[in-house]
Design an enzyme around this catalytic site. Structure first.
Site, PDB file in Angstrom:
ATOM      1  CG  ASP A 164     -21.318  22.148  57.829  1.00  0.00           C
ATOM      2  OD1 ASP A 164     -21.697  21.435  56.893  1.00  0.00           O
ATOM      3  OD2 ASP A 164     -20.966  21.688  58.935  1.00  0.00           O
ATOM      4  CG  PHE A 165     -20.777  28.580  58.683  1.00  0.00           C
ATOM      5  CD1 PHE A 165     -21.964  28.989  59.285  1.00  0.00           C
ATOM      6  CD2 PHE A 165     -19.811  28.007  59.478  1.00  0.00           C
ATOM      7  CE1 PHE A 165     -22.168  28.822  60.642  1.00  0.00           C
ATOM      8  CE2 PHE A 165     -19.999  27.829  60.843  1.00  0.00           C
ATOM      9  CZ  PHE A 165     -21.190  28.240  61.428  1.00  0.00           C
TER      10      PHE A 165
END
Length: 414
Positions: A164-165
């Site tokens: 996600d990051f």
């Protein structure tokens, strides 16, 4: 907060982690990021952990330095307002599905040069989230103790939603690339960033995909050892666990000096007719014998003594901390210019907050900004961006299409 993106405005319609991260990184570099949420909060507004007042610490930290508009996007008028905001602003970050009122074609009809950056699950439209694409990546089945049986051992998921990051950071990069292209050509862009492609593409970029194809098999589990180089965790006499790594000849020489094991290392080299000083391969291949020698020394020394020797020899090492310890660490947090006290957090809880990760010595980083209360900027943005008067905005509020700040309410969805 740096002001490198001052003058740039973005509309963000987001939930969860990846999409808010893209907006956060832009905001930390000075962009005006206007987050539009459903009245009462979107899917991520009450993500754990919640304070006793019902405020999400996750939402609060992923939305620092942004502005907030709250609309009822279940209504035709609310959706129309979001479309108008996107068209007037010219840039949109979202993870709302393409087959929605925020599809690129509809927005392009209102503004030819619009840029949409859309985070998706998989490229073929299937849903995904960090933990499911991680399952597909292969990493969880290569993680775990070396003694686990390859056929029956369970996968080990990572706690950090790393994909996600990474996806959020890549989305911010892709958006800025599209902005540069528009500045040069006048053309807008539709950007689709599938989370699954970020994951499997990163596997390929790392060389791991080529490695699996070349080997014709999976990599074995190594516990906490570093793949292809020398490094592992060791335990000191007083029960402190620490990690050491040697990826260069200088780092290796420092470890041998700090542990004072030159004769033992020479004996292993002689036994196998190899040398370790210049060879990652040899250090990795004979790691078990080397690990035993290193742990033998660690068994005889308290961590403070070991750390002093490691530091003096210029090695690469670090003690394992719990995350609670890390959050209270003087060097990592209190004395780190990355952090500052964020004023007026919606949660009412005061704690250190990071600014932009980049360190620009000639620029003032400034204090981190707080997250907005949901809907705190609804009236300002609708007036400034869409030119609506106070009467028109008041009517929308009365109709329940627009909401103002939820400062006096709990952070949970209504």
């Amino acid at each position: 907060m740096y002001q490198l993106l001052s003058g740039l405005s973005l509309i963000e319609v987001s939930s969860f982690v990846a999409s808010p991260t893209a907006g956060l990184y832009c905001a930390q570099m000075g962009a005006e990021v206007i987050r539009v949420d459903q009245i009462g909060g979107g899917l991520d507004y009450d993500r754990y952990q919640l304070t006793t007042e019902g405020r999400s610490l996750s939402w609060e930290n992923l939305n620092r330095a942004k502005k907030s508009v709250a609309l009822d996007m279940r209504t035709a008028k609310g959706r129309e307002l979001v479309q108008e905001l996107a068209a007037k602003t010219g840039q949109l970050i979202t993870n709302v599905p393409e087959k929605s009122f925020l599809n690129h074609a509809a927005l392009k009809a209102a503004r030819e040069d619009i840029i949409t950056a859309r985070i998706m699950g998989w490229g073929d439209g299937r849903q995904a989230m960090d933990f499911t694409v991680n399952a597909a990546s292969g990493y969880p089945l290569m993680t775990g103790p070396a003694e686990w049986d390859a056929d029956t051992a369970p996968p080990v998921n990572q706690l950090l939603p790393a994909w996600d990051f990474i996806c959020g950071a890549y989305t911010a990069f892709a958006l800025l690339a599209a902005l540069r292209h528009r500045d040069m050509t006048g053309e807008g862009s539709e950007l689709r960033i599938p989370l699954g492609d970020v994951a499997i593409g990163t596997v390929a970029n790392s060389g791991a995909m080529a490695e699996m194809l070349y080997r014709g098999s999976d990599r074995e589990r190594l516990g906490n050892a570093i793949w292809g180089a020398f490094g592992r965790d060791f335990m000191s006499r007083d029960g402190k666990r620490f990690m050491v790594a040697a990826l260069t000849s200088k780092q290796w020489a420092g470890l041998v000096e700090a542990f004072d094991i030159a004769p033992q290392v020479a004996a292993i080299e002689a036994a196998h007719n190899v040398e370790f000083a210049q060879s990652d391969h040899n250090r990795f291949t004979h790691r078990d014998e080397l690990f035993a020698v290193f742990q033998g020394v660690a068994d005889t020394l308290d961590y403070d003594v070991m750390a002093e020797r490691l530091a003096r020899a210029g090695t690469t090492f670090e003690r394992y901390r719990t995350m609670h310890e890390a959050a209270n660490d003087r060097v990592l947090v209190d004395d780190n210019p990355l952090f500052g006290q964020s004023p007026k957090n919606p949660s009412g809880f005061r704690y250190p907050a990071p600014g932009p990760f980049a360190n620009m010595p000639q620029r003032e980083r400034g204090a981190p900004h707080s997250a907005p209360y949901l809907g705190a900027d609804s009236e300002e943005i609708l007036a400034e961006r869409l030119g609506l008067g106070t009467g028109a905005i008041g009517k929308l509020i009365d109709e329940g299409v627009v909401a103002t700040s939820d400062a006096d309410t709990l952070g949970t969805r209504s």
